[in-house]
Design an enzyme around this catalytic site. Sequence first.
Site, PDB file in Angstrom:
ATOM      1  N   HIS A 375       0.818  -1.212   0.000  1.00 29.38           N
ATOM      2  CA  HIS A 375       0.000   0.000   0.000  1.00 29.38           C
ATOM      3  C   HIS A 375       0.852   1.263   0.000  1.00 29.38           C
ATOM      4  O   HIS A 375       0.386   2.320  -0.402  1.00 29.38           O
ATOM      5  CB  HIS A 375      -1.024  -0.047   1.140  1.00 29.38           C
ATOM      6  N   GLU A 617     -10.892 -11.594  -3.908  1.00 27.98           N
ATOM      7  CA  GLU A 617      -9.436 -11.479  -3.783  1.00 27.98           C
ATOM      8  C   GLU A 617      -8.850 -12.598  -2.931  1.00 27.98           C
ATOM      9  O   GLU A 617      -7.639 -12.712  -2.778  1.00 27.98           O
ATOM     10  CB  GLU A 617      -9.044 -10.112  -3.214  1.00 27.98           C
ATOM     11  N   ASP A 641      -4.303  -8.829  -4.008  1.00 26.42           N
ATOM     12  CA  ASP A 641      -4.417  -9.871  -2.990  1.00 26.42           C
ATOM     13  C   ASP A 641      -4.621 -11.243  -3.603  1.00 26.42           C
ATOM     14  O   ASP A 641      -4.113 -12.240  -3.094  1.00 26.42           O
ATOM     15  CB  ASP A 641      -5.561  -9.549  -2.026  1.00 26.42           C
ATOM     16  N   CYS A 688      -9.405  -4.696 -10.570  1.00 24.36           N
ATOM     17  CA  CYS A 688      -9.091  -3.572  -9.702  1.00 24.36           C
ATOM     18  C   CYS A 688      -7.651  -3.396  -9.251  1.00 24.36           C
ATOM     19  O   CYS A 688      -7.239  -2.313  -8.944  1.00 24.36           O
ATOM     20  CB  CYS A 688      -9.922  -3.708  -8.444  1.00 24.36           C
TER      21      CYS A 688
HETATM   22  C1  PEP Z   1      -6.427  -5.685  -4.419  1.00 27.16           C
HETATM   23  O1  PEP Z   1      -6.217  -6.463  -3.502  1.00 27.16           O
HETATM   24  O2  PEP Z   1      -6.142  -5.936  -5.606  1.00 27.16           O
HETATM   25  C2  PEP Z   1      -7.055  -4.369  -4.176  1.00 27.16           C
HETATM   26  C3  PEP Z   1      -7.462  -3.622  -5.168  1.00 27.16           C
HETATM   27  O3  PEP Z   1      -7.137  -3.934  -2.923  1.00 27.16           O
HETATM   28  P1  PEP Z   1      -5.903  -3.525  -1.992  1.00 27.16           P
HETATM   29  O4  PEP Z   1      -4.702  -3.301  -2.875  1.00 27.16           O
HETATM   30  O5  PEP Z   1      -6.310  -2.293  -1.275  1.00 27.16           O
HETATM   31  O6  PEP Z   1      -5.734  -4.696  -1.088  1.00 27.16           O
HETATM   32 MG    MG Z   2      -7.084  -6.234  -1.585  1.00 28.89          MG
END
Ligand code: PEP
Ligand code: MG
Length: 763
Positions: A375, A617, A641, A688
């Site tokens: 993150h 995920e 994830d 995503c």
């Molecule tokens: C992911 O896991 O791909 C996602 C979009 O969420 P995050 O990166 O916040 O875990």
């Molecule tokens: Mg995630």
Amino acid sequence: MEISKKNILEKIFDLIAHSKSPDHTLDQIVKCVAKVYQIDVCSVYVFDSNKEELVLRATVGLSKKSVDSISMKANEGLTGLVLETLKPVFVINPSDHLRYKYYKKSGEEIYHTFLGLPLLYHQNLLGVMVLQTIDKNTINKKDIPLFNNLSTQIAATVAYTGILEDLKTKKSQKKKGSVKSAADREKKYVRGISVGSGFTKGHAYYLKNSIGFDQIEDNFSLCSDTEINRLETAFSKSADDIKKVIKKTIESSGEENAILEAHLMYLRDRSFKNRIINIIKSGKSAEIALKTEVLSKIEFFESLDDPYLRDRGADIEDIGKRILGHLMNFSGTDIKNFGSDTILMAADLSPVDLINLNQSNLKGIVLSKGGKTSHTVILAKSFEIPIIIGARKLLKVIKHNDFIIMDASSGIIFRNPPTEIQNEYIRIEKENVKKIDRLNIIKDKPAITKDGYLVQLGSNIGLISDIDLMKKYGADFIGLYRTEFPFLIRKSFPTENEQFDLYKRVLEKADGKEMTIRTIDVGGDKLLPYFDYQKEENPFLGWRSVRISLDMDDIFREQIRAILRASFYGNLRILFPMITTVSELKKIIEILDQEKEKLKKDRIKFNESIDIGIMVEVPAAALILNHLIDHVDFVSIGTNDLVQYLLAVDRNNEKVAHLYTPFHPAVLSTIYKIVLTCNKNNKPVCICGEAATNNYLIALFIAMGVKLFSMNSVSVPYVKDFILKIERKKIEPVLKKVLTMDTSEEISEYLAKVILPDQTKFI
Ligand code: PEP
Ligand code: MG
């Protein structure tokens, strides 16, 4: 022996075995390759690691006068690009390429193809072989693996015989007449893992306390006296620091002072210092001697039964880090305001630290640890700060306050670069401006393939300022609002009203664009500073995300109410992260329904038919999607994830970063199944995670039938530019073939052959 493609390696080996001189042999090798493959130019550049440059040592086709007089650094010309990326570089019409550099003496302007191949032996770059042809069709992309194989074999053979080493020594002796000093041999750059793009410059700033003893590698010193002096100075500076703090806090005279006094005691303890000095006398550097002594002391304290004494290990670690900081010259105060352009150096950085340190003078971040989709990386991208991770040799090469150019696209960090490299980056900067102008033209165009397949590109946002980026880069919608980011920057949990105000403001700022808001996904690498977490062995497999929300019912309900209330003011959908079971989902829906009822009773307006979705995920959710899908209106695939959980590879751990790949057949087939299930059930599905910024993958996802992608805003125009150039019907057979393949390497290599070569970078 008559040479042919079949026996060329045998011939090369023969040449080396009967070498008259390294120069002669290299000459014969280039002639041999040029003749067998009918290549117009075959040249070998030898890598001079002292000067970090490639020098032309043998050529067929270029002017013989250019031998020894053409040299180039990484970032200079296409040959320098091979040095920079350590990968083959194939270009048609090289003179049109951004990185083309024309050498007057060489006579190379007539050539229409360029193939540069690194001569790598056990990951060591020995040189670069360059092939150039007049005819555009003599070499093509398909030949790259063949020539790559040839160059690997040549590298192995020449390394075995030490031929390139001979050339290097000979050349440096010829020029200087002496062997270089150890200081001259100091490295001028360090390489990390590229996770984004952009380059930037500034002064290196080591974040105090972020560098621990695990970063100090074993090394030797040439002069014990110097090391002992350094240690003495570091001890006395550490004592001065502590005395200053004690003076400041003398009024409070609380527990804090007692701890500081204890630290001071360690610094005055002769036996502690003497043990370190003895290790130095055995030939170790001051840093390593300190590390050895501190770690053994920690181990000792940790073995004790008395919990009070056990905790003294932490004191020793603290004091050790303070001394280490002075030894390495980066123990200044942890300033929050950087006075000038700064590149932050740290072992690792938490998202919270990054949020606190973000400011206009923070120009770049280099981490010696870190994971590709951590993150912190995601946040840095949303702050438009170039970031490089996994630069393991960082500490060895870059010193506090060095002037740095960091190239996040190639993962290289240059230390005090010479003017030629600085000028090269000024040139690239100008070219980039042109590229951005070009991308601006397509900003308001729909993302549609050449054969009419329309997709929507969304932004992932975290902070309210991200909406400006979303607009700047022309995203169609907000596919993911990570609400934990505003939670991370606060001193306590925001109240329902504070959250409602914030979500409403974000929604209003989005000008009616659809926004998917995700309930908090804390835990893992996002720890709220005001929250009391028990230390977990496996935080990503532990108390994280919706598991925390369901356990902390009050906080969850407050967030749900705030979201529902905000839904009245825009086009809002609600998304739940890390769903693993149907019962979890049912429980969430029950809570949502109850909160809706309460709002209705209180006559508070909200969108009663707000769409709800889940992030798929966790592999379990992918496998039981047909059980989950009836309960939701849409699905979001969290590839960051999903990759980590499917492959059992921590997304934040640079040691296994090479295993973290969305090209793994298990990842691709899982995503395909999710997409098929969603499409069959008419439920919109959005990709995503960071995989949505890789063009090879986007091509495959489009062939799978995905129409929605959400990514960091900066990537939107690059992705759109790519989509406008491709044809979906041509990728369908590619997908079919990919799904039959066994390994991620096979898949990436195949995609590199069949999909536009210059459009594949993770942005
Ligand atoms: C992911 O896991 O791909 C996602 C979009 O969420 P995050 O990166 O916040 O875990
Ligand atoms: Mg995630």
